[in-house]
Design a protein around this motif. Structure first.
Motif, PDB file in Angstrom:
ATOM      1  N   THR A 286      -4.880 -27.683  11.709  1.00 58.07           N
ATOM      2  CA  THR A 286      -3.638 -27.161  11.133  1.00 58.07           C
ATOM      3  C   THR A 286      -3.066 -26.073  12.044  1.00 58.07           C
ATOM      4  OG1 THR A 286      -4.647 -25.346   9.912  1.00 58.07           O
ATOM      5  CG2 THR A 286      -4.675 -27.514   8.865  1.00 58.07           C
ATOM      6  N   ALA A 287      -1.819 -25.720  11.780  1.00 57.90           N
ATOM      7  CA  ALA A 287      -1.169 -24.676  12.574  1.00 57.90           C
ATOM      8  C   ALA A 287      -1.915 -23.359  12.446  1.00 57.90           C
ATOM      9  CB  ALA A 287       0.288 -24.515  12.139  1.00 57.90           C
TER      10      ALA A 287
ATOM     11  N   ARG B 279       4.108 -18.230   8.774  1.00 54.86           N
ATOM     12  CA  ARG B 279       4.912 -18.732   7.653  1.00 54.86           C
ATOM     13  C   ARG B 279       6.335 -18.183   7.719  1.00 54.86           C
ATOM     14  NH1 ARG B 279       1.547 -16.841   2.702  1.00 54.86           N
ATOM     15  NH2 ARG B 279       2.919 -18.094   1.389  1.00 54.86           N
ATOM     16  N   CYS B 280       6.464 -16.914   8.035  1.00 61.89           N
ATOM     17  CA  CYS B 280       7.808 -16.340   8.203  1.00 61.89           C
ATOM     18  C   CYS B 280       8.585 -17.108   9.274  1.00 61.89           C
ATOM     19  CB  CYS B 280       7.720 -14.869   8.611  1.00 61.89           C
ATOM     20  SG  CYS B 280       7.217 -13.759   7.285  1.00 61.89           S
ATOM     21  N   LEU B 281       7.951 -17.324  10.395  1.00 61.15           N
ATOM     22  CA  LEU B 281       8.656 -17.956  11.511  1.00 61.15           C
ATOM     23  C   LEU B 281       9.038 -19.389  11.185  1.00 61.15           C
ATOM     24  CD1 LEU B 281       6.668 -16.574  14.572  1.00 61.15           C
ATOM     25  CD2 LEU B 281       9.041 -16.086  13.931  1.00 61.15           C
ATOM     26  N   LEU B 282       8.140 -20.110  10.526  1.00 66.68           N
ATOM     27  CA  LEU B 282       8.463 -21.501  10.213  1.00 66.68           C
ATOM     28  C   LEU B 282       9.609 -21.561   9.205  1.00 66.68           C
ATOM     29  CD1 LEU B 282       5.026 -23.344  10.173  1.00 66.68           C
ATOM     30  CD2 LEU B 282       6.592 -22.833  12.044  1.00 66.68           C
TER      31      LEU B 282
ATOM     32  N   ALA C 145       6.614 -26.761  15.974  1.00 74.39           N
ATOM     33  CA  ALA C 145       5.696 -26.357  14.903  1.00 74.39           C
ATOM     34  C   ALA C 145       6.365 -26.501  13.542  1.00 74.39           C
ATOM     35  CB  ALA C 145       5.242 -24.920  15.120  1.00 74.39           C
ATOM     36  N   SER C 146       7.624 -26.155  13.477  1.00 75.63           N
ATOM     37  CA  SER C 146       8.348 -26.255  12.210  1.00 75.63           C
ATOM     38  C   SER C 146       8.441 -27.704  11.760  1.00 75.63           C
ATOM     39  CB  SER C 146       9.740 -25.650  12.378  1.00 75.63           C
ATOM     40  OG  SER C 146      10.517 -25.876  11.233  1.00 75.63           O
ATOM     41  N   ARG C 147       8.821 -28.579  12.690  1.00 78.32           N
ATOM     42  CA  ARG C 147       8.928 -30.000  12.357  1.00 78.32           C
ATOM     43  C   ARG C 147       7.565 -30.554  11.929  1.00 78.32           C
ATOM     44  NH1 ARG C 147       9.803 -32.349  17.006  1.00 78.32           N
ATOM     45  NH2 ARG C 147      10.872 -30.485  17.760  1.00 78.32           N
ATOM     46  N   ALA C 148       6.530 -30.187  12.683  1.00 76.88           N
ATOM     47  CA  ALA C 148       5.202 -30.745  12.419  1.00 76.88           C
ATOM     48  C   ALA C 148       4.666 -30.308  11.069  1.00 76.88           C
ATOM     49  CB  ALA C 148       4.238 -30.334  13.524  1.00 76.88           C
ATOM     50  N   ASN C 149       5.049 -29.118  10.619  1.00 71.64           N
ATOM     51  CA  ASN C 149       4.466 -28.589   9.397  1.00 71.64           C
ATOM     52  C   ASN C 149       5.377 -28.692   8.191  1.00 71.64           C
ATOM     53  OD1 ASN C 149       1.719 -27.209  10.016  1.00 71.64           O
ATOM     54  ND2 ASN C 149       3.024 -26.809  11.774  1.00 71.64           N
ATOM     55  N   ALA C 150       6.536 -29.301   8.366  1.00 71.25           N
ATOM     56  CA  ALA C 150       7.483 -29.390   7.252  1.00 71.25           C
ATOM     57  C   ALA C 150       6.841 -30.055   6.045  1.00 71.25           C
ATOM     58  CB  ALA C 150       8.734 -30.146   7.685  1.00 71.25           C
ATOM     59  N   ALA C 151       5.988 -31.045   6.297  1.00 72.14           N
ATOM     60  CA  ALA C 151       5.402 -31.802   5.190  1.00 72.14           C
ATOM     61  C   ALA C 151       4.131 -31.150   4.649  1.00 72.14           C
ATOM     62  CB  ALA C 151       5.095 -33.220   5.648  1.00 72.14           C
ATOM     63  N   ALA C 152       3.548 -30.251   5.402  1.00 73.19           N
ATOM     64  CA  ALA C 152       2.285 -29.643   4.969  1.00 73.19           C
ATOM     65  C   ALA C 152       2.487 -28.849   3.690  1.00 73.19           C
ATOM     66  CB  ALA C 152       1.725 -28.758   6.083  1.00 73.19           C
TER      67      ALA C 152
ATOM     68  N   ALA D  72       5.594 -26.334   2.390  1.00 67.35           N
ATOM     69  CA  ALA D  72       6.486 -26.921   1.383  1.00 67.35           C
ATOM     70  C   ALA D  72       6.570 -26.004   0.164  1.00 67.35           C
ATOM     71  CB  ALA D  72       5.985 -28.308   0.992  1.00 67.35           C
ATOM     72  N   GLN D  73       5.429 -25.415  -0.208  1.00 69.15           N
ATOM     73  CA  GLN D  73       5.427 -24.458  -1.334  1.00 69.15           C
ATOM     74  C   GLN D  73       6.307 -23.255  -1.016  1.00 69.15           C
ATOM     75  OE1 GLN D  73       1.413 -23.415  -2.214  1.00 69.15           O
ATOM     76  NE2 GLN D  73       0.940 -25.324  -3.288  1.00 69.15           N
ATOM     77  N   ASP D  74       6.198 -22.749   0.195  1.00 70.28           N
ATOM     78  CA  ASP D  74       7.033 -21.608   0.575  1.00 70.28           C
ATOM     79  C   ASP D  74       8.506 -21.962   0.422  1.00 70.28           C
ATOM     80  OD1 ASP D  74       4.767 -20.202   1.158  1.00 70.28           O
ATOM     81  OD2 ASP D  74       4.926 -20.391   3.334  1.00 70.28           O
ATOM     82  N   ARG D  75       8.879 -23.133   0.878  1.00 65.19           N
ATOM     83  CA  ARG D  75      10.295 -23.522   0.789  1.00 65.19           C
ATOM     84  C   ARG D  75      10.715 -23.675  -0.664  1.00 65.19           C
ATOM     85  NH1 ARG D  75       9.113 -27.080   4.629  1.00 65.19           N
ATOM     86  NH2 ARG D  75       9.408 -28.803   3.178  1.00 65.19           N
ATOM     87  N   ARG D  76       9.815 -24.222  -1.486  1.00 69.91           N
ATOM     88  CA  ARG D  76      10.141 -24.386  -2.894  1.00 69.91           C
ATOM     89  C   ARG D  76      10.333 -23.018  -3.562  1.00 69.91           C
ATOM     90  NH1 ARG D  76       5.798 -26.323  -5.300  1.00 69.91           N
ATOM     91  NH2 ARG D  76       5.695 -27.709  -3.495  1.00 69.91           N
TER      92      ARG D  76
END
Lengths: 116, 116
Positions: free
Chosen positions: A3-4, B18-21, B86-93, B97-101
């Motif tokens: 993972t990242a 997490r902030c950066l993503l 990194a952002s693209r790769a982890n979008a689904a993780a 996803a919880q952070d975005r929600r």
DNA sequence: ACGATATATATGTCCATACGTATATTTAAA
DNA sequence: TTTAAATATACGTATGGACATATATATCGT
């Protein structure tokens, strides 16, 4: 699958980063070559390589006395991408150019005898 | 101009990552949005953002009470590339996803009142 | 079996850094 | 000019991680 949160801390140490950038550019190197190229102690290089190996970022292959390390080919695409981006971006930077020069055997240093 | 030796340690902390993503995906966020999205204390977020700002990875813009952070547009291309990879790769993780929600205002939480 | 070479690991120490709590600063509104 | 909201910083503590040194393991040649 790495993972990242595991990947980036592995790149945070300058010694590990130099190892990875060399491996990304050269393909496969043994411990003594890395020790010589980075001009660091053998235990230091070895433990950092162990960290990278345990994280799944590099893989090793024994050949007689030597153990060759390479970027783990099973590393996910995004991670390999990041490593090549970093490698490309830093190819011209002085410290990494010095590492590559030492790897080849610098004029002022004894030639690499091991890992013929 | 930031070097790889300064860039990667900044990504090594999970909170900073997490902030950066989030910033890489959302463009611009204020501290209270990040605090809410990551569900962490305000001083913790603030200090990590200060670390990123001092490294030149993010830039800030004051607007009244709020301070908006974004990925520093002057960041060298290789660094921006790595962040979007990194952002693209982890979008689904899941964690991201919880952070975005949470950023959008999760059903079980009070809606974000600040930063209208 | 022995010695030499390459690599790994164990141990103790030290330092950077992340943390929580408290407090300071800045801005806007009443 | 208080008050409140948003953000930043200060400070003491603790812990992860990097280091040097020493030692162990593995492989090969003699």
């Amino acid at each position: 699958m790495i993972t990242a949160d595991e990947f980036f801390p592995a790149l945070a140490d300058p010694t590990r980063l130099r190892c990875l950038l060399l491996l990304a550019g050269e393909g496969e190197l043994c411990v003594c070559e890395l020790t010589h190229a980075l001009d660091e102690s053998q235990p230091k290089i070895s433990r950092h390589l162990a960290t990278l190996r345990e994280a799944g970022i590099v893989s090793d292959r024994r050949e007689g006395l030597w153990i060759h390390y390479r970027i783990n080919p099973d590393l996910p695409g995004w991670a390999r991408e990041i490593l090549s981006t970093a490698s490309r971006a830093n190819a011209a930077a002085k410290p990494f150019a010095q590492d590559r020069r030492r790897l080849r055997g610098a004029p002022t240093r004894p030639p690499v005898r091991c890992c013929a």
